[in-house]
Scaffold this active site. Structure first.
Site, PDB file in Angstrom:
ATOM      1  CB  CYS A 117      20.809  53.144  29.936  1.00  0.00           C
ATOM      2  SG  CYS A 117      20.364  54.751  29.788  1.00  0.00           S
TER       3      CYS A 117
HETATM    4  P1  NAD Z   1      21.541  63.121  33.548  1.00  0.00           P
HETATM    5  O1  NAD Z   1      22.346  62.775  34.731  1.00  0.00           O
HETATM    6  O2  NAD Z   1      22.588  63.484  32.359  1.00  0.00           O
HETATM    7  O3  NAD Z   1      20.818  64.511  33.733  1.00  0.00           O
HETATM    8  C1  NAD Z   1      19.955  64.617  34.911  1.00  0.00           C
HETATM    9  C2  NAD Z   1      19.789  66.009  35.041  1.00  0.00           C
HETATM   10  O4  NAD Z   1      18.728  66.270  35.735  1.00  0.00           O
HETATM   11  C3  NAD Z   1      20.877  66.992  35.633  1.00  0.00           C
HETATM   12  O5  NAD Z   1      21.317  67.693  34.542  1.00  0.00           O
HETATM   13  C4  NAD Z   1      20.589  67.231  36.949  1.00  0.00           C
HETATM   14  O6  NAD Z   1      21.017  68.385  37.379  1.00  0.00           O
HETATM   15  C5  NAD Z   1      19.198  67.626  36.609  1.00  0.00           C
HETATM   16  N1  NAD Z   1      18.407  67.535  38.044  1.00  0.00           N
HETATM   17  C6  NAD Z   1      18.452  66.475  38.805  1.00  0.00           C
HETATM   18  N2  NAD Z   1      17.416  66.766  40.069  1.00  0.00           N
HETATM   19  C7  NAD Z   1      16.621  67.959  39.346  1.00  0.00           C
HETATM   20  C8  NAD Z   1      15.687  68.687  40.025  1.00  0.00           C
HETATM   21  N3  NAD Z   1      14.917  68.197  41.016  1.00  0.00           N
HETATM   22  N4  NAD Z   1      15.148  69.674  39.006  1.00  0.00           N
HETATM   23  C9  NAD Z   1      15.503  69.896  37.886  1.00  0.00           C
HETATM   24  N5  NAD Z   1      16.807  69.385  37.488  1.00  0.00           N
HETATM   25  C10 NAD Z   1      17.207  68.392  38.109  1.00  0.00           C
HETATM   26  O7  NAD Z   1      20.635  62.091  33.155  1.00  0.00           O
HETATM   27  P2  NAD Z   1      20.347  61.386  32.062  1.00  0.00           P
HETATM   28  O8  NAD Z   1      21.358  60.476  31.203  1.00  0.00           O
HETATM   29  O9  NAD Z   1      19.827  62.353  30.977  1.00  0.00           O
HETATM   30  O10 NAD Z   1      18.860  60.262  32.310  1.00  0.00           O
HETATM   31  C11 NAD Z   1      17.891  60.833  32.678  1.00  0.00           C
HETATM   32  C12 NAD Z   1      16.651  59.774  32.630  1.00  0.00           C
HETATM   33  O11 NAD Z   1      16.719  59.140  31.468  1.00  0.00           O
HETATM   34  C13 NAD Z   1      17.334  58.493  33.664  1.00  0.00           C
HETATM   35  O12 NAD Z   1      16.125  57.926  34.207  1.00  0.00           O
HETATM   36  C14 NAD Z   1      17.818  57.673  32.494  1.00  0.00           C
HETATM   37  O13 NAD Z   1      17.952  56.400  33.239  1.00  0.00           O
HETATM   38  C15 NAD Z   1      17.104  57.822  31.438  1.00  0.00           C
HETATM   39  N6  NAD Z   1      17.693  57.621  30.088  1.00  0.00           N
HETATM   40  C16 NAD Z   1      18.919  57.890  29.964  1.00  0.00           C
HETATM   41  C17 NAD Z   1      19.364  57.527  28.686  1.00  0.00           C
HETATM   42  C18 NAD Z   1      21.130  58.009  28.259  1.00  0.00           C
HETATM   43  O14 NAD Z   1      21.294  57.373  27.354  1.00  0.00           O
HETATM   44  N7  NAD Z   1      21.440  58.905  29.221  1.00  0.00           N
HETATM   45  C19 NAD Z   1      18.827  56.979  27.726  1.00  0.00           C
HETATM   46  C20 NAD Z   1      17.451  56.562  28.111  1.00  0.00           C
HETATM   47  C21 NAD Z   1      16.932  56.825  29.343  1.00  0.00           C
END
Ligand code: NAD
Length: 420
Positions: A264
Site C-alpha cells: 500500500c
Molecule cells: P491481493 O493481491 O491480496 O488480492 C487480490 C485478489 O483478487 C487475488 O486473490 C486475485 O486472484 C483476485 N483477482 C484479480 N482479478 C480478479 C477478477 N477479475 N475476479 C476475481 N478475482 C480477481 O490484493 P489486496 O492486498 O487484497 O488489495 C486489494 C485492494 O485493496 C488494492 O487496491 C489495495 O491497494 C487495497 N488495499 C489493500 C490493503 C492491504 O493491506 N493489503 C489495505 C487497504 C487497501
C-alpha cells in the site's frame, strides 16, 4: 444481506469473513481456483491473525467461495470490488483487474430487475473512477443511479491486524454522488459502530491516497532525521519520544528504521505522484518520500559493510522477510531487498521469518532458509533484523547484530541500530 466480493486477497477475504460474522451471506469470488479451493476447505490462504478462526466458523454456511462470478453476483444485493491495483513500472496504477472485475459485475447484473449496489473498495486513483463506472454501464446496459448504485469505499485496514481493524475502524469512508441513498451501507456497517464519513466518490479515494502518502511521509521524515542522528551518535527513537510530547505531533509512524514496504504505502504514494505529474502539478514532497524510502535498505548494507568488510563468502542472517510483523506478505519488503542485495554481493544469506518463509522461497529460492532465528544466527557470523516480530526481542548472542527495526530487549556493545 446477500453480498458478493470480487477478489479474495487480504482485503476481500477479511471483508468477507467480517461481514459473515455480522450475519450476512457472503460469496467470495476469485479467479484463482487454488485460492477458492483452499477457502472452501476452511484453510486460510494468507496469514492474518484471527482470520483462520473466522473462516472456519462461517465457511460452508454464511461464507463460501467460487470462481463463478456470474452465479455469485447475480444473487447479491451488494457487490464489492476488492481486486488488486498494483503499480505499473512508470508508477501509474494498473487498472486491468478492476476493469475486468467491473465488467464481470456488469455482465452479471444485466438481466436483473432490481438495482444492486456496487462498491469499489480497491484503491483506485480518482481520475480512473469514471472508467470503472463506464465499464459497469457498458457491460450491464444499465445506468449508474438507475440500474445499479455505485459507491467508493476505500479500505484502511492494516495487514497484521486486518481483522481487528475491519471490525473496529477509526472511520468508514463512503463516496457517492449527490442524491444517492447510502442507507443500506449505513446498515451494513452499523454493527462496527464506527464513525461514517460520506463524501463524493472521488474525495473518498483521495482520502485514502492522502492518508497513505501522509503516513509514508512521516516514516521517511523519521528516517531522514534518523540518518542524521546516526552520524551524530544520537538515539533517534529518544528524539521521537521527545518530539511526541508536543500534542501536535503524534508518536505513531515516527520510528526510524529500514524503510516501509508492503502493497500500500509505496504504491499509493507512487500512484499519487504519477497522477500529480499527469496533471502538471509538482509533487516534490511525494518524490522525496519515495526517494528516502528507496535508499533506506542501502543504509543497512552500508552499515554492514563498514562492520564486516566485503560480503564475499560471509554468512549473514536476515531476520524478518515480511514487510511488517503479523503478516506473511513480502510485497516491497525491505527484508527481501536486503537479502537480495547481500546475496548479489556474494554473501551466504541465512533467512528466517516466522510466517513469510514460504512466500519468500517462491521469490528467492537461492537464499538459505532456517526454521528459527536461533538457527539462522548460529549459522552466520552476523545478523540483521529487518522486521520487528516480537520473538526477535529475545535474541541474545555475542555476534554482531544490526537492527533495521528496533526490537531487541538487551543492549550489548555488539548490537547497534540503523538510526540509533
Ligand atoms: P491481493 O493481491 O491480496 O488480492 C487480490 C485478489 O483478487 C487475488 O486473490 C486475485 O486472484 C483476485 N483477482 C484479480 N482479478 C480478479 C477478477 N477479475 N475476479 C476475481 N478475482 C480477481 O490484493 P489486496 O492486498 O487484497 O488489495 C486489494 C485492494 O485493496 C488494492 O487496491 C489495495 O491497494 C487495497 N488495499 C489493500 C490493503 C492491504 O493491506 N493489503 C489495505 C487497504 C487497501
Amino acid at each position: 444481506m446477500k453480498i458478493s466480493i470480487i477478489g479474495s486477497g487480504y482485503v476481500g477475504l477479511v471483508t468477507g469473513a467480517c461481514l459473515a460474522e455480522t450475519g450476512n451471506e457472503v460469496i467470495l469470488v476469485d479467479i484463482s481456483e487454488g485460492r477458492v479451493g483452499e477457502i472452501n476447505a476452511g484453510k486460510c490462504p494468507i496469514y492474518e491473525p484471527g482470520l483462520q478462526e473466522l473462516l472456519q466458523k462461517h465457511i460452508g454456511s454464511r461464507l463460501k467461495a467460487t470462481t463463478n462470478a456470474q452465479e455469485a453476483i447475480f444473487q447479491s444485493e451488494i457487490i464489492f470490488i476488492c481486486v488488486g491495483t498494483p503499480q505499473s513500472k512508470d508508477g501509474s496504477t494498473d487498472m486491468q483487474y478492476v476493469i475486468s472485475a467491473a465488467k464481470s459485475a456488469g455482465i452479471a447484473i444485466r438481466g436483473r430487475k432490481d438495482a444492486p449496489i456496487i462498491i469499489l473498495k480497491s484503491t483506485t486513483p480518482p481520475t480512473k473512477i469514471d472508467e470503472v463506472v463506464l465499464a459497469i454501464e457498458n457491460s450491464s446496459g444499465k445506468k449508474d443511479g438507475e440500474g445499479f448504485y455505485f459507491f467508493t469505499n476505500p479500505e484502511f485496514l492494516r495487514e497484521g491486524s486486518a481483522v481487528k481493524d475491519f471490525q473496529k475502524p477509526d472511520r468508514i469512508v463512503v463516496g457517492c454522488s449527490e442524491g444517492k441513498s447510502s442507507e443500506m451501507l449505513a446498515r451494513l456497517y452499523s454493527p462496527f459502530g464506527s464513525k461514517m464519513f460520506f463524501c463524493s466518490s472521488k474525495s473518498a479515494m483521495m482520502v485514502k491516497y492522502a492518508s497513505n502518502s501522509f503516513l509514508a511521509a512521516k516514516i521517511s521524515f523519521a528516517n531522514e532525521i534518523g540518518n542524521i542522528c546516526k552520524k551524530l551518535g544520537i538515539d533517534s527513537h529518544e528524539v521521537a519520544n521527545g518530539m511526541a510530547l508536543d500534542r501536535r505531533i503524534n508518536r505513531a509512524f515516527l520510528d526510524s528504521g529500514c524503510g516501509f514496504g508492503g502493497s500500500c504505502l509505496p504504491k499509493d504514494t507512487a500512484s499519487l505522484a504519477f497522477e500529480a505529474k499527469m496533471l502538471g502539478e509538482c509533487s516534490s514532497m511525494l518524490s522525496a518520500v519515495l526517494e528516502v524510502n528507496k535508499n533506506q535498505p542501502s543504509k543497512v548494507i552500508e552499515r554492514l559493510k563498514t562492520r564486516l568488510g566485503s560480503f564475499s563468502g560471509k554468512k549473514i542472517a536476515v531476520l524478518g522477510l515480511a514487510f511488517k510483523p503479523g503478516t506473511d506478505d513480502i510485497r516491497e519488503s525491505p527484508g527481501m531487498e536486503v537479502a537480495f542485495l547481500l546475496h548479489s554481493q556474494g554473501a551466504k544469506v541465512f533467512a528466517y521469518d516466522p510466517k513469510a518463509t514460504e512466500n519468500a522461497k517462491k521469490h528467492a529460492p537461492a537464499l538459505n532458509y532456517c526454521k528459527s532465528a536461533k538457527e539462522a544466527i548460529e549459522k552466520s557470523e552476523a545478523a540483521v533484523i529487518m522486521t520487528d516480530w516480537k520473538e526477535f526481542a529475545e535474541i541474545d548472542t555475542e555476534k554482531y547484530v544490526l537492527e533495521g527495526k528496533r526490537i531487541l530487549k538487551l543492549k550489548k556493545p555488539n548490537y547497534e541500530g540503523i538510526c540509533w
